[in-house]
Every structure is written in C-alpha cells, then in structure tokens.
Write a protein that holds these residues in place. Structure first.
Motif, mmCIF file in Angstrom:
data_model
loop_
_atom_site.group_PDB
_atom_site.id
_atom_site.type_symbol
_atom_site.label_atom_id
_atom_site.label_comp_id
_atom_site.label_asym_id
_atom_site.label_seq_id
_atom_site.Cartn_x
_atom_site.Cartn_y
_atom_site.Cartn_z
ATOM 1 N N ARG A 95 48.257 41.231 37.822
ATOM 2 C CA ARG A 95 49.217 42.300 38.146
ATOM 3 C C ARG A 95 49.320 43.355 37.035
ATOM 4 N N ASN A 98 45.383 45.181 36.823
ATOM 5 C CA ASN A 98 45.018 45.885 38.048
ATOM 6 C C ASN A 98 46.321 46.319 38.713
ATOM 7 N N THR A 100 49.106 47.870 40.769
ATOM 8 C CA THR A 100 49.183 48.524 42.074
ATOM 9 C C THR A 100 50.485 49.327 42.116
ATOM 10 N N SER A 143 39.723 44.158 37.849
ATOM 11 C CA SER A 143 40.171 42.895 38.419
ATOM 12 C C SER A 143 39.520 41.713 37.725
#
Ligand code: ZN
Length: 321
Positions: A95, A98, A100, A143
């Motif tokens: 988290r 990567n 979001t 990732s």
C-alpha cells in the motif's frame, strides 16, 4: 570501504532526511540480491553505482531485491531499476510502494480525525500533511513480485529466514542467516538511536490504527529468543551484542514512559500538550515524528494499564491511573 564479508557487502547511501545515510546490502545468494534500495534521489543513485563499481558490479547485475520495510529511504531507488527486476517483501509494503488514490484518501481521512483527537492546533494540519506528501516524493511506485512472511526462506537465499518485526513500520521484516546468526535488521534495531514508532492508518480490513510502539516492543522481545550474532542495520554501524542492547532499549523506553505518566499525575492532557512538554525545542519543526513518539509512549502506558483515557468533544484526554 565497500567489500564482501561472508557473502554480504554493505553499501551506504545518502538521504535527504534528518536520519542521514541509509544502508543497503548485497547478498551473494543463488541470485545476487539487494536488500533495501535507498532513496529516490540522483545523489543516492550515483553513490550506489560507484560503490557497485568497486565490487565490479553494475545495477543490471542485481537479480532481485528484498525489502525490510517500505519507508522511502529503503525503497525509493527501485524506480531507477528495470521494471522487470523482481522485488520481494511483506505484503504490507504494497500500500506504500504502490499508492492508490483510495489509499491516499484513506490516509488523509485517518490523519484528519487523528489530528483532532491529539488536540493539535488547526494551523499545523496542512503543513503536517505537506511534510508527509513531500517525504513520499522520495519513495517509489511499483509493485511487489512476491510476498515474504514469517518463517519464509526468500527465493534464491537458502539459509536465510524471514522474521516479522512490525513496529517501526507495519511491513517490517528482518533476515536471519541461521548458520551463523548474522542478521540484516533494517530499522528494527539501530546502534545509535531508537527508531521512531511511526503511525500508520488502520491495516486493510481493520478500523483501529496499529499501536506501533507496543508492537515494536513485542518484536524486540521476540528477537531475544533467536541466537543472533552480527547485526547489519539500516542506518549506522553494525551491532555485535544485540541482546544486551535490546534489554537496555526496552528498559529506557519504560523509564521514558514513566516520565510521561508522572506528567499526567493529577491532570489531564492531550497528546499535543504532552508532546510539547517532551520535545519543547523540536515539536514544531518535527511535529509528525514527535507526535508519533508521544502517541507511542501513551499507547504503551495504556497497554500496562497506567493511564486512563477519555474523549471530550473530538479530543482524547489522558491522565495517570
Ligand atoms: Zn524506516
């Protein structure tokens, strides 16, 4: 000096952070493995390449990366490698490395509520969030290839074992070479300083935030059960007597918490008020770090039932029991 010692080479890289340099390590396993990957700055990358050159290596020779945790000074340079490079670490790295839009929103919401609870004056909210954002500029955006959890042997590193050590970061792991007790510890234990128990939003699927200092103490106590020899750390020099150092650190933290408890005897205070008393000369400049540290001590005091907590409006008030 950059050299191999028992199939491990230490690299020291500059960071733009108050902590100073960060260490990364090469392990000659079945594949050439890099443990941690410095900050995303030109200075760090140049220094990395020149230290590799001393070992007759170049970045393309690195066959996989293992992350001890997701802080920008340990992952940032991943953005400078080929996107094909395999990266392994604890699933909770994901988290942060990567990020979001939904995690960013969660993060912001968590801090908005948290700041109110701590009693931090509103004028600090925006600058504080800006500092967090600025720090992440030095992180990476990619990732994990594969996950490493408790007791795993990382791919191509036979003889090395993963131990989960949450606290300084939720994603934190250390690597232990079982035949000689050599450990690559990331920031779990450092020779000169205690790592900050950094606050993080609730873990996926949870509603309460983790209590990083309580977790950190448990991680240190867990390490006491392993036969550990030489410890390679994330910042600064190696540690040889880690069990003694851990004992000292745990005792010192307890003493510090007791000072906080004394401040709270007979009166109620917010996290921010305690933070100002604990760090009078730095709290404004380093608000996020000093608040994390203060919350850590209060979480600890709560865990040993030494303080009581009540809510008043949006703020949380602490007092000694
Ligand atoms: Zn860290």
């Amino acid at each position: 000096m950059t050299e191999w010692k028992d199939r491990i080479a230490k690299l020291t890289l500059p960071t733009p952070f108050p902590v100073g340099d960060v260490n990364a390590y090469l392990i000659k396993g079945d594949r050439l493995t890099l443990v941690d990957a410095g900050t995303k700055t030109k200075e760090s990358w140049e220094s990395f390449k020149s230290q590799l050159a001393l070992l007759n290596l170049k970045p393309e020779d690195i066959e996989q990366v293992v992350l001890t945790h997701d802080h920008p000074d340990h992952v940032g340079m991943l953005d400078f490698f080929s996107p094909e490079l395999e990266v392994y670490g604890h699933p909770l790295n994901e988290r942060w490395i990567n990020r979001t839009p939904s995690f960013e929103q969660e993060h912001r919401k968590f801090y908005e509520t948290f700041f109110l609870q701590t009693g931090i004056p509103e004028k600090y909210f925006v600058p504080s969030m800006k500092v967090m954002k600025k720090t992440l500029v030095f992180s990476c955006n990619r990732s994990l290839t594969g996950q490493l959890v408790e007791h795993d042997v990382p791919a191509a590193l036979p003889g090395w074992r993963v131990i989960e050590t949450p606290g300084h970061a939720q994603s934190h792991i250390v690597l232990l070479r079982e035949k000689d007790g050599t450990m690559i510890a990331g920031d779990t234990i450092l020779a000169g300083i205690s790592p900050n128990p950094l606050l993080e939003p609730p873990l996926p699927g949870e509603t309460e935030r983790p209590k990083p200092l309580v977790q950190y103490n448990a991680s240190l106590k867990k390490l006491q059960k392993f036969p550990i020899g030489l410890v390679y750390t994330g910042h600064g020099t190696e540690i040889t007597e880690v069990h003694t150092l851990i004992e000292k650190r745990i005792a010192r933290q307890h003493d510090r918490a007791m000072q906080v408890r004394n401040m709270l005897s007979g009166r109620e205070m917010t996290v921010f008020e305690i933070c100002q008393l604990l760090f009078p000369s730095v709290y404004e400049r380093e608000l996020n770090l000093t608040i994390s540290e203060t919350v850590g001590q209060l979480d600890y005091l709560q865990s040993i039932d030494a303080v009581s907590v009540r809510e008043e409006g949006t703020a949380v008030l602490y007092t000694a029991k």
